[in-house]
Scaffold this active site. Structure first.
Site, mmCIF file in Angstrom:
data_model
loop_
_atom_site.group_PDB
_atom_site.id
_atom_site.type_symbol
_atom_site.label_atom_id
_atom_site.label_comp_id
_atom_site.label_asym_id
_atom_site.label_seq_id
_atom_site.Cartn_x
_atom_site.Cartn_y
_atom_site.Cartn_z
ATOM 1 N N GLY A 231 -0.139 0.747 9.627
ATOM 2 C CA GLY A 231 -0.825 1.181 8.420
ATOM 3 C C GLY A 231 -2.330 1.047 8.489
ATOM 4 O O GLY A 231 -3.059 1.884 7.937
ATOM 5 N N LYS B 158 0.813 -1.224 0.000
ATOM 6 C CA LYS B 158 0.000 0.000 0.000
ATOM 7 C C LYS B 158 0.848 1.275 0.000
ATOM 8 O O LYS B 158 0.469 2.278 -0.602
ATOM 9 C CB LYS B 158 -0.971 -0.005 1.182
ATOM 10 C CG LYS B 158 -2.056 -1.063 1.056
ATOM 11 C CD LYS B 158 -3.039 -0.993 2.215
ATOM 12 C CE LYS B 158 -4.091 -2.087 2.098
ATOM 13 N NZ LYS B 158 -5.099 -2.008 3.175
ATOM 14 N N TYR C 187 -10.812 -10.704 9.741
ATOM 15 C CA TYR C 187 -12.114 -11.346 9.531
ATOM 16 C C TYR C 187 -11.942 -12.857 9.371
ATOM 17 O O TYR C 187 -10.867 -13.360 9.061
ATOM 18 C CB TYR C 187 -12.825 -10.771 8.299
ATOM 19 C CG TYR C 187 -12.062 -10.918 7.000
ATOM 20 C CD1 TYR C 187 -12.207 -12.056 6.205
ATOM 21 C CD2 TYR C 187 -11.185 -9.930 6.570
ATOM 22 C CE1 TYR C 187 -11.505 -12.211 5.037
ATOM 23 C CE2 TYR C 187 -10.474 -10.072 5.396
ATOM 24 C CZ TYR C 187 -10.634 -11.209 4.627
ATOM 25 O OH TYR C 187 -9.918 -11.355 3.462
ATOM 26 N N ARG D 250 1.108 -0.729 21.868
ATOM 27 C CA ARG D 250 2.175 -1.207 22.760
ATOM 28 C C ARG D 250 3.349 -0.238 22.777
ATOM 29 O O ARG D 250 3.967 -0.024 23.806
ATOM 30 C CB ARG D 250 2.643 -2.594 22.315
ATOM 31 C CG ARG D 250 1.724 -3.698 22.797
ATOM 32 C CD ARG D 250 2.203 -5.050 22.340
ATOM 33 N NE ARG D 250 1.378 -6.110 22.914
ATOM 34 C CZ ARG D 250 1.317 -7.337 22.454
ATOM 35 N NH1 ARG D 250 2.016 -7.674 21.398
ATOM 36 N NH2 ARG D 250 0.561 -8.250 23.027
ATOM 37 N N ASP E 95 -10.148 2.292 2.632
ATOM 38 C CA ASP E 95 -10.239 1.510 3.867
ATOM 39 C C ASP E 95 -11.069 2.210 4.940
ATOM 40 O O ASP E 95 -11.936 1.598 5.571
ATOM 41 C CB ASP E 95 -8.836 1.217 4.415
ATOM 42 C CG ASP E 95 -8.132 0.108 3.656
ATOM 43 O OD1 ASP E 95 -8.828 -0.785 3.131
ATOM 44 O OD2 ASP E 95 -6.889 0.125 3.582
ATOM 45 N N GLY F 269 -14.009 -7.928 10.659
ATOM 46 C CA GLY F 269 -13.832 -6.932 9.604
ATOM 47 C C GLY F 269 -14.339 -7.331 8.232
ATOM 48 O O GLY F 269 -13.979 -6.678 7.239
ATOM 49 N N MET G 190 -10.582 -5.851 13.033
ATOM 50 C CA MET G 190 -10.400 -5.672 11.590
ATOM 51 C C MET G 190 -10.115 -6.989 10.858
ATOM 52 O O MET G 190 -10.445 -7.131 9.685
ATOM 53 C CB MET G 190 -9.276 -4.675 11.310
ATOM 54 C CG MET G 190 -9.696 -3.234 11.489
ATOM 55 S SD MET G 190 -8.495 -2.151 10.712
ATOM 56 C CE MET G 190 -9.132 -0.565 11.225
ATOM 57 N N GLU H 199 5.126 5.631 21.437
ATOM 58 C CA GLU H 199 5.736 6.626 20.541
ATOM 59 C C GLU H 199 5.074 6.620 19.165
ATOM 60 O O GLU H 199 4.900 7.660 18.541
ATOM 61 C CB GLU H 199 7.249 6.373 20.398
ATOM 62 C CG GLU H 199 8.070 6.645 21.643
ATOM 63 C CD GLU H 199 7.997 5.516 22.673
ATOM 64 O OE1 GLU H 199 8.428 5.743 23.822
ATOM 65 O OE2 GLU H 199 7.491 4.419 22.324
ATOM 66 N N LYS H 200 4.684 5.438 18.705
ATOM 67 C CA LYS H 200 4.035 5.344 17.390
ATOM 68 C C LYS H 200 2.663 6.013 17.408
ATOM 69 O O LYS H 200 2.253 6.642 16.431
ATOM 70 C CB LYS H 200 3.915 3.876 16.959
ATOM 71 C CG LYS H 200 5.240 3.240 16.582
ATOM 72 C CD LYS H 200 5.031 1.816 16.065
ATOM 73 C CE LYS H 200 6.342 1.192 15.642
ATOM 74 N NZ LYS H 200 6.139 -0.196 15.168
#
Length: 277
Positions: free
Chosen positions: A133, A69, A225, A155, A105, A245, A223, A158-159
């Site tokens: 993503g 992507k 499935y 977890r 999405d 999902g 998300m 920072e992200k």
């Protein structure tokens, strides 16, 4: 195949599990279009070449799945607003020598929540778990619906902070409180919707989230499935409503179908037909 038949593809690695050919074929049959749609396995280092081969073969458009992507975003010469904000593309249009990148999405997630699961996101409190993503691809569409608060957790905090900083200007424009909390501190608040956008469901690992984050009256949305994940089991044990999902998959495909054909297909019968696959 006839001369009038248009050609489309989904590209990924791996790709054998993809339901996209079935979904788009069902949409085409429903609206009376004749299309050819195939799943293509691209070598990990050959995505650009794969796309140019499809263009040479007069393919009209392509869906893009993991892990391409970001590469699709970089390859596109034009981008929709959602793709530009996510910096990721899952739908390509090949038109007038241009490669146009879209991201459907977030639209797919929101439509599944609102139209199929009857959850009005306006003024709701949402917890989004994950900072990869998948989370980046849907966050703007959720902000557009003006929840009262959207809280990010992961977890690696920072992200989450990176996504918050990137999306803060959009959150302010929609008057949404956008905050980050540590995953261990999630139980101290009530959430209307809890979304797992991590990859934990793929290998069914634990998220490290307390059972107390789930409540009766909350919707827990996975998300991933087609499988009973630990996240779903956790939520059900606390009385939360749950969903996987699959609806998001079909709804994002419906938006791609609309981009290519300018026809909006019905989705509910397709979602029902795919349950159990």
């Amino acid at each position: 195949m006839t001369e009038l038949e248009k050609h489309f593809a989904v590209i990924g690695n791996p790709i054998h599990h993809s339901l996209s050919p079935q979904i788009h074929s069902a949409f085409a049959k429903e609206v009376g279009l004749h299309i050819d749609y195939e799943a293509i396995l691209s070598p990990l280092d050959e995505f650009k070449n794969t796309i140019h081969q499809l263009i040479a073969q007069k393919v009209s458009g392509a869906n893009v799945t993991l892990p391409f992507k970001k590469e699709a975003y970089e390859l596109a010469s034009q981008h929709s607003n959602h793709a530009r904000i996510a910096e990721a593309v899952n739908t390509l249009e090949f038109k007038n020598d241009e490669i146009i990148g879209h991201n459907t999405d977030g639209i797919g997630l929101v439509r599944d929540l609102e139209q199929n699961l009857n959850v009005d996101l306006k003024s709701k409190k949402i917890l989004l778990i994950g900072a990869g993503g998948a989370a980046e691809g849907v966050i703007y569409s959720m902000l557009e619906k003006k929840p009262s608060e959207l809280i990010l957790t992961n977890r690696t905090i920072e992200k989450s902070n990176v996504i918050q900083n990137k999306m803060d200007v959009h959150a302010k424009s929609f008057d949404v409180n956008l905050n980050v909390i540590e995953i261990a501190k999630c139980p101290h608040q009530y959430f209307d919707v809890i979304i797992n956008a991590t990859s934990a469901g793929l290998n069914n690992t634990e998220l490290g989230i307390d059972h107390k984050v789930f409540h009766e009256g909350s919707l827990a949305y996975e998300m991933v499935y087609g499988k009973e994940t630990f996240f779903i089991e956790q939520a059900q044990s606390q009385g939360s409503k749950t969903s996987d999902g699959l609806g998001m998959l079909v709804e994002q495909a419906a938006e791609a179908f609309f981009i290519w054909h300018l026809i909006k297909p019905q989705t509910k019968s397709v979602i029902e037909s795919l349950k159990g696959f």
